[in-house]
Design an enzyme around this catalytic site. Structure first.
Site, PDB file in Angstrom:
ATOM      1  N   HIS A   8      -7.807   2.591   1.867  1.00 10.15           N
ATOM      2  CA  HIS A   8      -8.947   2.720   0.943  1.00 10.15           C
ATOM      3  C   HIS A   8     -10.246   2.542   1.720  1.00 10.15           C
ATOM      4  CE1 HIS A   8     -10.448   2.206  -3.383  1.00 10.15           C
ATOM      5  NE2 HIS A   8     -11.524   2.250  -2.608  1.00 10.15           N
ATOM      6  N   GLU A 194     -11.564  -2.740 -11.548  1.00 10.58           N
ATOM      7  CA  GLU A 194     -12.564  -3.277 -10.615  1.00 10.58           C
ATOM      8  C   GLU A 194     -13.775  -3.757 -11.421  1.00 10.58           C
ATOM      9  OE1 GLU A 194     -14.567  -0.332  -8.195  1.00 10.58           O
ATOM     10  OE2 GLU A 194     -15.150  -1.801  -6.672  1.00 10.58           O
ATOM     11  N   ASP A 271     -12.612  -0.619   1.898  1.00 11.56           N
ATOM     12  CA  ASP A 271     -13.470   0.044   0.908  1.00 11.56           C
ATOM     13  C   ASP A 271     -14.682   0.696   1.588  1.00 11.56           C
ATOM     14  OD1 ASP A 271     -13.926   0.958  -1.638  1.00 11.56           O
ATOM     15  OD2 ASP A 271     -14.806  -0.888  -2.412  1.00 11.56           O
TER      16      ASP A 271
HETATM   17  N1  ADE Z   1     -17.425   4.289  -4.192  1.00 15.15           N
HETATM   18  C1  ADE Z   1     -17.549   3.581  -3.070  1.00 15.15           C
HETATM   19  N2  ADE Z   1     -17.087   2.337  -3.236  1.00 15.15           N
HETATM   20  C2  ADE Z   1     -16.669   2.252  -4.504  1.00 15.15           C
HETATM   21  C3  ADE Z   1     -16.090   1.236  -5.277  1.00 15.15           C
HETATM   22  N3  ADE Z   1     -15.851   0.014  -4.781  1.00 15.15           N
HETATM   23  N4  ADE Z   1     -15.805   1.497  -6.572  1.00 15.15           N
HETATM   24  C4  ADE Z   1     -16.047   2.714  -7.082  1.00 15.15           C
HETATM   25  N5  ADE Z   1     -16.574   3.705  -6.407  1.00 15.15           N
HETATM   26  C5  ADE Z   1     -16.889   3.487  -5.123  1.00 15.15           C
HETATM   27 ZN    ZN Z   2     -13.459   2.318  -3.288  1.00 12.50          ZN
END
Ligand code: ADE
Ligand code: ZN
Length: 327
Positions: A8, A194, A271
C-alpha cells in the site's frame, strides 16, 4: 538487510525532496530553493486533524506529475528509493485521473507509468485507483476500462482501488464502479474503515474487495472481524498514516497486533512515505516499539503480504526464498 513488502504505497505520496528535485525542471515548476522548506511543503504537519486535512498535502506532488515524462520518472525513482530500504516487492498505486490536468488521457498516464515500472529491476506492480469525489463516475469508469485493458498477472497493472475522502464520500456510492470491476474480473482492494467505520469495510467486501486499505476501524463490529478472518481478507495497515489522519483516537489502542493475534491477515505498509515522512523500516520499528513484535509475528507479516500480493505463484515463491536469505 531485512526483506520487506509494501502493498500500500501511493505514487503521489512517495515524492521525497530528492525525487521532487529530479522532476521540477521536467515539470516546469519552480520549487522552494531550500530543502527544509520543500520538505515541509511535501509532508504533513503535526496539526493534521483528519484524512480530509491530510489529503490537501497531495497538491504539490500532484502538480509535479502532470506530464508523461515526470510520471515515468517518478515511478522509476520511487522503486529505486524503496529498494534502498530493503523492499523486495511493492505495489505502487495512483489515480490516473489526477494526472490529466494538462489534457493528457488516463491511457497516456498509465502507459508512462508502465515505462517507468519496467526501467527498474525491483519487482513491482501497479494498482489503479478510482477516486471518491463529486462527478467522478465517468473518470472512474474509464479507469476500470483501462485496468481491464492493461491487466496482467505480474509486471504491470494488477488491480484497482478506491481512494480519497472516505469521510465525505461513502463507499456505498461506488457500487456501479465495483459491479463493473467484478464483471470484468479485475482484482479489487478498497480504502475502507479509515475515516469511516466498520460498515464501510462491509460494503467493500460486498463490492468484491479481497484486500482492504487500512480497515483500522473493523473492530467496531466483532462479526466483521470474524468474517475478515474467515475470508483471510488482507488488511493493508499503515500505522503512521493512521496516526496522522486520526483514524483512531488513541494509538495505544491501535488494533494491529490484536488483529494479528486473532489470525486476521494483517500487513504493515507505508501509505504515503514522503507525506508521512516514513519508510517501511520506520513503520516496523514503530510497531515493534509500541506494541512489540516477535520474530514469528514478523515472519507472519511478511507471509501475509506474500499471500495477499496481486502477483503470480512464481513471484510469491521467489519472495519467500528472499525472506529466507535476508530475514
Ligand atoms: N490517498 C492517499 N493516501 C490516502 C489515504 N490514506 N486514504 C485515502 N486516500 C488516500
Ligand atoms: Zn492509501
Amino acid at each position: 538487510m531485512k526483506a520487506y513488502i509494501d502493498l500500500h504505497l501511493h505514487l503521489d505520496g512517495a515524492i521525497t525532496v530528492e525525487i521532487a528535485r529530479k522532476l521540477e525542471e521536467k515539470a516546469g515548476i519552480i520549487l522552494p530553493e531550500e530543502d527544509t522548506e520543500l520538505e515541509q511543503k511535501l509532508s504533513v504537519s503535526e496539526t493534521c486533524e483528519n484524512l480530509n486535512d491530510f489529503l490537501k498535502c497531495f497538491e504539490l506532488p500532484l502538480s509535479l506529475l502532470q506530464t508523461e515524462e515526470t510520471v515515468e520518472e517518478a515511478v522509476y525513482q520511487v522503486q529505486e528509493n524503496i529498494k534502498k530500504d530493503g523492499i523486495v516487492y511493492a505495489e505502487i498505486r495512483f489515480a490516473p485521473q489526477l494526472h490529466c490536468r494538462n489534457g493528457l488521457s488516463q491511457k497516456q498516464i498509465i502507459e508512462a507509468s508502465l515505462r517507468g515500472l519496467h526501467k527498474s529491476d525491483l519487482p513491482c506492480n501497479l494498482i489503479l485507483c478510482c477516486m471518491r469525489g463529486q462527478d467522478v463516475k465517468a473518470q472512474n469508469m474509464e479507469t476500470i476500462r483501462l485496468a481491464k485493458k492493461y491487466l496482467v498477472k505480474d509486471g504491470g497493472v494488477v488491480a484497482i482501488d478506491l481512494a480519497g475522502a472516505e469521510g465525505l464520500f461513502p463507499t456505498a456510492d461506488y457500487k456501479e464502479e465495483f459491479e463493473e470491476a467484478q464483471r470484468l474480473g479485475i482484482p479489487v482492494t478498497i480504502h475502507a474503515g479509515e475515516a469511516d467505520g466498520a460498515e464501510s469495510v462491509k460494503t467493500a467486501l460486498e463490492f468484491g474487495a479481497v484486500r482492504i486499505g487500512h480497515g483500522v476501524r473493523s473492530f467496531e463490529d466483532p462479526g466483521l472481524l470474524q468474517e475478515l478472518k474467515r475470508r483471510q481478507t488482507c488488511l493493508e495497515m499503515c500505522p503512521t498514516s493512521n496516526r496522522q489522519t486520526k483514524a483512531i483516537e488513541n494509538m495505544e489502542q491501535y488494533p494491529l497486533t490484536d488483529y494479528l493475534k486473532m489470525g486476521i491477515c494483517v500487513t504493515i505498509n507505508t501509505d504515503d512515505m514522503a507525506i508521512s515522512r516514513t519508510t517501511i523500516q520506520k513503520e516496523f520499528s514503530y510497531v515493534e516499539k509500541m506494541y512489540g513484535l516477535t520474530e514469528e509475528q514478523k515472519e507472519r507479516l511478511f507471509l501475509n503480504a506474500v499471500q495477499s500480493a496481486f502477483t503470480t505463484d512464481e513471484r510469491k515463491k521467489q519472495l519467500i526464498n528472499e525472506y529466507a536469505v535476508r530475514g
